[in-house]
Design an enzyme around this catalytic site. Structure first.
Site, PDB file in Angstrom:
ATOM      1  N   GLN A 199      -4.895  -3.724  -2.161  1.00 56.53           N
ATOM      2  CA  GLN A 199      -4.372  -2.720  -3.085  1.00 56.53           C
ATOM      3  C   GLN A 199      -4.206  -3.238  -4.513  1.00 56.53           C
ATOM      4  O   GLN A 199      -3.709  -2.509  -5.375  1.00 56.53           O
ATOM      5  CB  GLN A 199      -3.030  -2.173  -2.567  1.00 56.53           C
ATOM      6  CG  GLN A 199      -3.142  -1.420  -1.247  1.00 56.53           C
ATOM      7  CD  GLN A 199      -3.904  -0.102  -1.361  1.00 56.53           C
ATOM      8  OE1 GLN A 199      -4.213   0.373  -2.463  1.00 56.53           O
ATOM      9  NE2 GLN A 199      -4.235   0.492  -0.220  1.00 56.53           N
TER      10      GLN A 199
ATOM     11  N   THR B 291     -26.162  -8.774  11.494  1.00 50.79           N
ATOM     12  CA  THR B 291     -27.020  -8.389  10.376  1.00 50.79           C
ATOM     13  C   THR B 291     -26.147  -7.909   9.225  1.00 50.79           C
ATOM     14  O   THR B 291     -25.282  -7.054   9.407  1.00 50.79           O
ATOM     15  CB  THR B 291     -27.989  -7.275  10.814  1.00 50.79           C
ATOM     16  OG1 THR B 291     -28.754  -7.747  11.924  1.00 50.79           O
ATOM     17  CG2 THR B 291     -28.927  -6.883   9.679  1.00 50.79           C
TER      18      THR B 291
ATOM     19  N   ASN C 260       0.793  -1.222   0.000  1.00 50.05           N
ATOM     20  CA  ASN C 260       0.000   0.000   0.000  1.00 50.05           C
ATOM     21  C   ASN C 260       0.827   1.273   0.000  1.00 50.05           C
ATOM     22  O   ASN C 260       0.356   2.318  -0.418  1.00 50.05           O
ATOM     23  CB  ASN C 260      -0.963   0.013   1.192  1.00 50.05           C
ATOM     24  CG  ASN C 260      -0.299  -0.364   2.495  1.00 50.05           C
ATOM     25  OD1 ASN C 260       0.310  -1.428   2.597  1.00 50.05           O
ATOM     26  ND2 ASN C 260      -0.394   0.488   3.483  1.00 50.05           N
TER      27      ASN C 260
ATOM     28  N   CYS D 189       5.424  11.658  11.794  1.00 48.60           N
ATOM     29  CA  CYS D 189       4.645  12.780  12.285  1.00 48.60           C
ATOM     30  C   CYS D 189       3.195  12.725  11.855  1.00 48.60           C
ATOM     31  O   CYS D 189       2.380  13.505  12.277  1.00 48.60           O
ATOM     32  CB  CYS D 189       5.257  14.097  11.830  1.00 48.60           C
ATOM     33  SG  CYS D 189       6.204  14.838  13.161  1.00 48.60           S
TER      34      CYS D 189
END
Ligand SMILES: Cc1ncc(COP(=O)(O)O)c(C=O)c1O
Ligand SMILES: Cc1ncc(COP(=O)(O)O)c(C=O)c1O
Lengths: 393, 131, 393, 131
Positions: free
Chosen positions: A180, A238, A152, A326
């Site tokens: 991907q 469900t 990815n 970060c």
């Protein structure tokens, strides 16, 4: 301001055709519970069955081998935990790679803390798993190999068919996380020799909230959780009917358009890669250039940090993502880039741009205009920039 | 990946977009650097001192928006202050002046005041001043 | 033909207001991944946060105590498995009731096969758990009590506050499956003394694919599966943003309308109950009449089987459900009815009708017109019908 | 709850909606009953026999739509047949005549032929005929 979305590997918008297919199952028309016997329920049941056929077709599977889940993460967990629980008597060793998505990586680590031995095979600097490494890792105890189809972050295409062949010869179950690659590469579970395969709807212009695990007939898995009899007791609760219907339609469209659309995106991708490499210095394409999905670009810009680059791009209307620590709240940058041997400071400066159906040639021109300026501006602030320091002295 | 962007204050965005005092001071009186490439955050602060007062201050930062904005804000806060006053500026003061930083940014991207303290120390060492 | 939907406890249609709130997050406008830092992502993040506040408000919780899941089943499993894994060092005994939904019942049974002792407390013939029975079941090893708030089949309201009080006194964690009470009864997790609570979106006119577990601050749970850092690592996987937004809006509307709407439905319910009891012989209301949610009706019709009754109702446009084994693929009828001491043949002949916002007085009139005829027709075919045999001889 | 309804053939729905030969035969020549209330399925078949031929046949069923339709179909198939022919009708024949039944219905709701066999046995016992 121009808005250029270049994060299609993170998520995609629901296509209008897909939304149209979903709407009746949200509204009064056909919202019923597929487990009910009355007419509302019957319509839902039928739609779920048809969607299953469409998803199965996209990967060359039989409909009854498809188990719907809430998404890729759950399907990856179901594969690893489900096989581990079902086959633990046979052996307790699992092989995966160092560059898997966290949905596989963290699950393998969890199993590693709960009685299993896990080998994480390394990758080449280009981000490719080597079949030889997998082969060497196999022991008599190995019950499962899980290697992703397309990474990815750097878009590299792994040698799934060969690893599957190897697994088959050794009688080991083989899972691939194809989140991907589904809709981007032709996939046939027979030709690829895979026993389990993960797909996710919201990466192919389907809605969030649906995904699936393909489980080859004859392979046993234990469920992750318990309740009703849905999905033949492998995945109770469900059914998310509208999302399943949308996933089916998205799979159908992806199959129809794959060849031409991937050709188009490959050209845009190459234009972007070549454009940046020729306009910016000290930049590196992360991930193999040949064994690469048509939609992925990942650059490492020396001397600058990814988050500030992303935010600067966002201020110009460009949405991208980054391997920067970060952006993750952790200290370490992308485990994928580190596994490829890229040094920490370089990994921090990487940016991923992933292409999709809304992108045009003009988008790429715009990025090529804006990106070099931003890089220059940030580099001018950086204490790591050698040139810069040279000048200053 | 995370959600810090909607948590950035306008002040942070201002200082990130147009940071003040970016650059170096040739033959600076003191230089301080904190952070590491592993953490993805390095801030270097240059000061020029006259009569115990910070006459000029510049920074270079490799880091995220919060780190850049913190450096910019710090230099604004320190300029013109005496060394004693400047030493009292803490990373928390910088964060407060930026109207706050997201929690996950506090430990790593908020090192500018520490870099300044190091620069002052550097100046004091060079000039044999006991701190 | 008139269509009367009387299965609102199974699932509901998405309300127009809810769909409207969801649409931007499906389409190009705001489809982004909430984990991304650019603008598309920020909008999604904000919407998820706002929805969390709305859901929290409906049950008197703090937003940070809400963990989104794919639905009620997953939330129930997260509660039981999550607490069992986190507190197994403290003890390995769990108490639940005999009438829980399968999402709790089967999970408790799974834990019973994997190192835990599980006590299933009985219920009265009226379908009520008795606090005394829970009290008696407690041992020094008990770490968790899980008792549902409102039973999904017979609508009985359990003494949650009292059981919570008991659990608190003994320092035992208390979970309640509130899937059938959220939006129907006022709920405040403080007043009810619950530590964990399950809710599901598609039962309150929100979309399928979302639900949540409330986890009181300070209570630890282990996740069911692993991957990204979403939901503070308790529930990884890309957030189902549109469904979460829809769930939030549905919760908001449910809170605003609860008082008046439940008063309205209570009247319709009583009309239906009284009407059937006075028009049909040999019929019994299953479940306590007083301690009963405003939306539930459950009749046991002697001498006939539920599935043929359901199908006959469906042919008249009426959607209901049944405790019949013939609708479940198993041989035994509803475990709830059996736990209430109802004999097998009577349990087979039970039908649940659950009311909701689209039901009108005219709907009830229609059911009261159609239902007695159907019962009569089926009874005329039944070899169990005593009267009938009497006549024949 | 499950999904059998979209699996019911039109034949099943026809026979469920308008079942043939419902009822009892007073002073029947043979009566056969199979199933149990626990299973939720009881079928009772009454026959009237003349010259070894099933002259009349009626049923009563407590059960789901499949059970009722099976009984109805069985009575149609058996009427007018000799006892030997009637004994050859199997539950599978009945299911086939209904254009099939959902798999989960085969074992429990498809007992009509068995009930008929019992009714024939009952007749033979009462009349001391060796079967
Ligand atoms: C390779 C890979 N696997 C798994 C996932 C998880 O999928 P989902 O977001 O549907 O849970 C993703 C996407 O985030 C992915 O890229
Ligand atoms: C009491 C109760 N608990 C749990 C569930 C499961 O919820 P979901 O269908 O959202 O998984 C249901 C509904 O089916 C229910 O009625």
């Amino acid at each position: 301001m121009r808005r250029v979305y270049l994060d299609h590997s993170a998520t995609t918008a629901v296509r209008p055709e897909v939304l149209e297919a979903m709407l009746p199952f949200l509204k009064e028309e056909a919202f019923g519970n597929p487990s009910s016997i009355y007419s509302y329920g019957r319509e839902a049941r039928k739609a779920v069955t048809e969607a299953r056929e469409k998803v199965a077709k996209l990967i060359g599977a039989k409909p009854e081998e498809i188990y719907y889940t809430s998404g890729g993460t759950e399907a990856d967990n179901l594969a690893l935990m489900g096989v581990a629980a079902a086959y633990q008597e046979r052996g307790r060793h699992i092989i995966t790679s160092a560059i898997e998505h966290h949905a596989v990586l963290d699950t393998a680590q969890y199993l590693g803390r709960h009685g299993f031995k896990v080998t994480f095979v390394p990758v080449t600097p280009a981000g490719l798993v080597q079949v030889e490494d997998v082969k060497r890792a196999i022991t008599d105890e190995t019950i499962l190999i899980s290697i992703m189809h397309v990474n990815n972050e750097v878009g590299t295409i792994q040698p799934i068919r060969e690893i599957g062949q190897l697994a088959r010869e050794r009688g080991i179950i083989f899972h691939t996380d194809a989140v991907q690659s589904v809709g981007k590469l032709p996939i046939n579970v027979e030709e690829l020799n895979v026993d389990l395969l993960t797909a996710s709807s919201h990466k192919i212009y389907g809605p969030k909230g649906s995904g699936c695990l393909y489980v080859r007939k004859g392979i046993r898995i234990k469920p992750l959780f318990y309740g009703g009899a849905q999905e033949r007791k492998r995945r109770p609760g469900t059914e998310n009917v509208p999302a399943i219907v949308g996933f089916g339609r998205a799979a159908e469209l992806a199959g129809q358009e794959m060849d031409s659309e991937m050709e188009r995106l490959r050209r845009l991708r190459d234009k972007l890669i070549d454009g940046v490499l020729s306009r910016v210095e000290d930049v590196r394409l992360n991930g193999d250039r040949q064994q690469r999905v048509a939609t992925n670009v990942n650059f490492g810009f020396s001397y600058i940090e990814g988050e500030s680059l992303l935010l600067s791009l966002d201020m110009k209307g460009i949405c991208a993502s980054s391997g920067s620590a970060c952006t993750s709240g952790s200290l370490d940058p992308s485990h994928v880039l580190l596994a490829m041997g890229i040094p920490h400071e370089e990994a921090h400066g990487s940016v991923r741009m992933t292409l999709g159906r809304d992108n045009t040639e003009a988008d790429i021109d715009y990025v090529l205009e804006v990106l070099p300026e931003i890089v220059e501006r940030l580099r001018a602030m950086s204490p790591l920039n050698k040139d810069n320091e040279g000048e200053a002295k | 990946m995370s959600k810090m962007n909607n948590m950035y204050s306008e002040k942070v965005m201002e200082h990130f977009t147009c940071p003040h005092n970016v650059g170096e001071i040739k033959e600076a009186d003191g230089i301080g650097e904190v952070g590491s490439p592993v953490c993805g955050d390095i801030t270097r602060v240059y000061i020029q001192v006259e009569d115990n007062i910070i006459k000029d201050i510049k920074f270079k930062t490799f880091g995220c928006s919060a780190a850049i904005a913190s450096s910019s804000m710090l230099t604004e806060m320190a300029k013109g202050k005496t060394l004693e006053e400047a030493l009292k500026i803490t990373d928390a003061d910088v964060a407060a002046a930026l109207d706050g930083l997201p929690p996950q940014k506090m430990h790593c991207s908020n090192l500018a005041a520490s870099a300044l303290h190091k620069a002052i120390e550097d100046y004091q060492n060079k000039n044999n001043i006991a701190s």
